[in-house]
Design an enzyme around this catalytic site. Structure first.
Site, mmCIF file in Angstrom:
data_model
loop_
_atom_site.group_PDB
_atom_site.id
_atom_site.type_symbol
_atom_site.label_atom_id
_atom_site.label_comp_id
_atom_site.label_asym_id
_atom_site.label_seq_id
_atom_site.Cartn_x
_atom_site.Cartn_y
_atom_site.Cartn_z
ATOM 1 N N THR A 121 33.537 43.719 -6.354
ATOM 2 C CA THR A 121 32.237 43.873 -7.007
ATOM 3 C C THR A 121 32.087 42.812 -8.095
ATOM 4 O OG1 THR A 121 30.637 45.479 -7.831
ATOM 5 C CG2 THR A 121 32.849 45.615 -8.771
ATOM 6 N N CYS B 121 27.777 47.693 -16.859
ATOM 7 C CA CYS B 121 28.042 48.613 -15.746
ATOM 8 C C CYS B 121 29.518 49.018 -15.730
ATOM 9 C CB CYS B 121 27.720 47.945 -14.409
ATOM 10 S SG CYS B 121 25.961 47.643 -14.172
ATOM 11 N N HIS C 136 30.287 50.663 -8.433
ATOM 12 C CA HIS C 136 29.673 49.796 -9.445
ATOM 13 C C HIS C 136 28.430 50.531 -9.962
ATOM 14 C CE1 HIS C 136 28.463 45.469 -10.756
ATOM 15 N NE2 HIS C 136 27.759 46.353 -11.449
#
Lengths: 175, 291
Positions: free
Chosen positions: A39, A45, A62
């Site tokens: 990711t 995040c 994610h």
């Protein structure tokens, strides 16, 4: 979303190790036992890499925001958007594929404060706190983490070894 | 928030551990207990106490492998608890982890000087408690030394009470509701710990008559039987410690003798550290905990 949410078991015959990108607000699980889950651009995040070395099940999340209560309808169609619904879904899918709680190795990255420069919402910190709360409720420990600060991170889980690496500012290091 | 690596080592080896949590806050005790259960330690039991005095009373009647204690508590705080354990031969070497709001470095250093294994600052991350616990319990834990108990009984019993014993498997024994005497004593030296015994009263009385070479009068029979069990324990402890410590110097605390119950019997016989002996048709239990 399609590539990430697909159970990769069907690709077991594939000779070339697969590299599956987990996009923002997405999650993925795999039982292939080879290849990687990746990711990119983890800022505020929360990125979570989970590996069960015994059942050979890997997973990655994610999540963008902490709580699905903000938009339950959205969370139903895209659980990976929120830390709480994302973690619940990720764990459920991994357990469904044979992973067991005792064997889970959980590594965490992200939660930076660069995405909200005025720090009014402190999304990164909230994401991290909510993640810890969910892990505590599920009686799970964090094996290692690289959180906070103000950098963007890329997280990669090697499905064969369970090794997770973080790349930030051009530097790659094991998590 | 910084980069941290919390390496976990799974711990399936060693005896299951008995842990005592001392904190006046119920919520903190429960959080620590939850963390311990999460950590996957081979766990025998978790005991709780709300202050130092309660902790001492648990330590007095239960074998504890690790203590996690707060400092500021009513009635008796963690420092006094620490000092008391350091004065007691049987408790001197018990690993203590302080879990407290204390953050002053000098005081933390002072605690470590006093023998505290680690200081975890409140509020804590569950991973911190787990890591500290694993660092203690991953050290090689002494195995049950029922073999040494067998050798000591073979040496002591014929000399002191003119009896011989056959070692039995304690775990497979039936429960006992006989009237019995319970005795325990602490010892310290190159090995330290507690030796305790459950001896049926009728056996204790025969032992004392054998030792005296004549029947004791009925009015002081109880006292003499208690004294005999105390002396039996004393000589057994001396023999065991000398055996395990290869003859190094040791200190023995005076034995404490009282009455035992069926519950004491049931609790003791399931311990991996417990050995049972058949002596002239009676069964007695000995339990040797060493650190």
């Amino acid at each position: 979303m399609m590539s990430a949410d697909t159970n990769l078991k069907s690709r077991r015959q594939c000779a070339v190790p697969t590299r599956t990108i987990v996009g923002i607000s997405e999650l993925a699980v795999s039982t292939v036992g080879s290849g990687t889950l990746v990711t990119h651009s983890l800022g505020s995040c929360m990125g979570v890499s989970i590996h069960d070395p015994v059942a050979h099940v890997g997973g990655m999340l994610h999540a963008m925001m902490p709580l699905s209560a903000a938009d339950p309808e959205r969370a139903r169609t895209k659980p990976g958007m929120y830390v709480d619904s994302g973690m619940t879904t990720l764990l459920e899918r991994m357990f469904a594929l044979g992973a067991t709680k005792r064997n889970l190795v959980i590594r965490v990255a992200g939660g930076a404060s660069n995405m909200d420069s005025d720090s009014v919402f402190r999304i990164g910190e909230r994401n991290y706190t909510v993640l810890r709360k969910i892990l505590w409720k599920n009686a799970l420990f964090i094996q290692s983490e690289d959180v906070g600060g103000s950098k963007s991170r890329t997280m990669t889980l090697d499905l064969a070894t369970g090794e997770t690496t973080i790349k930030s500012n051009g530097v790659m290091r094991p998590l | 928030m910084t980069n941290t690596t919390l390496e976990m080592t799974s711990s399936e080896v060693g005896n299951p551990v008995n842990i005592l949590i001392v904190d006046d806050s119920d919520i903190i005790r429960r959080m620590i207990a939850r963390t311990i259960e999460m950590s996957g330690l081979p766990l025998s039991s978790i005991h709780e106490a709300a202050n130092g005095r309660e902790a001492l009373s648990v330590l007095d009647r239960t074998w504890i492998d690790v203590v996690l204690a707060d400092l500021n508590m009513p009635i008796m705080g963690g420092l006094e608890l620490l000092d008391r354990t350091r004065e007691d031969a049987a408790l001197r070497d018990i690993p203590v982890i302080v879990v407290s709001t204390e953050s002053c470095e000098e005081r933390v250093d002072e605690l470590e000087k006093r023998g505290v294994h680690a200081v975890v600052r409140k509020p804590f991350r569950p991973e911190q408690i787990r890591d500290v616990l694993l660092s203690i319990t991953d050290r090689e834990r002494p195995a049950a030394r029922t073999d040494a108990l067998g050798r000591a009984v073979d040496e002591v019993l014929p000399l002191l009470t003119f009896m011989n014993a056959i070692q039995l498997d304690a775990a497979s024994l039936a429960p006992s509701s006989q009237t019995m005497m319970h005795a325990r004593m602490g010892f310290s030296g190159s090995v330290s710990g507690i030796l305790s015994a459950l001896v049926p009263f009728s056996l204790a009385r025969t032992m004392s008559e054998n030792a005296l070479g004549e029947p004791s009068s009925s009015k002081d029979a109880d006292m003499i039987a208690g004294d005999t069990v105390g002396e039996l324990l004393n000589t057994l402890a001396g023999t065991v410690v000398s055996d395990l410590g290869n003859g190094a110097a040791f200190d023995l605390a005076p034995p404490e003798v009282g009455t035992g119950s069926a519950t004491d019997w049931a609790d003791m016989q399931v311990q991996p550290t417990c050995a049972a002996f058949e002596v002239e048709g009676h069964t007695m239990l000995l339990n040797l905990n060493v650190r």
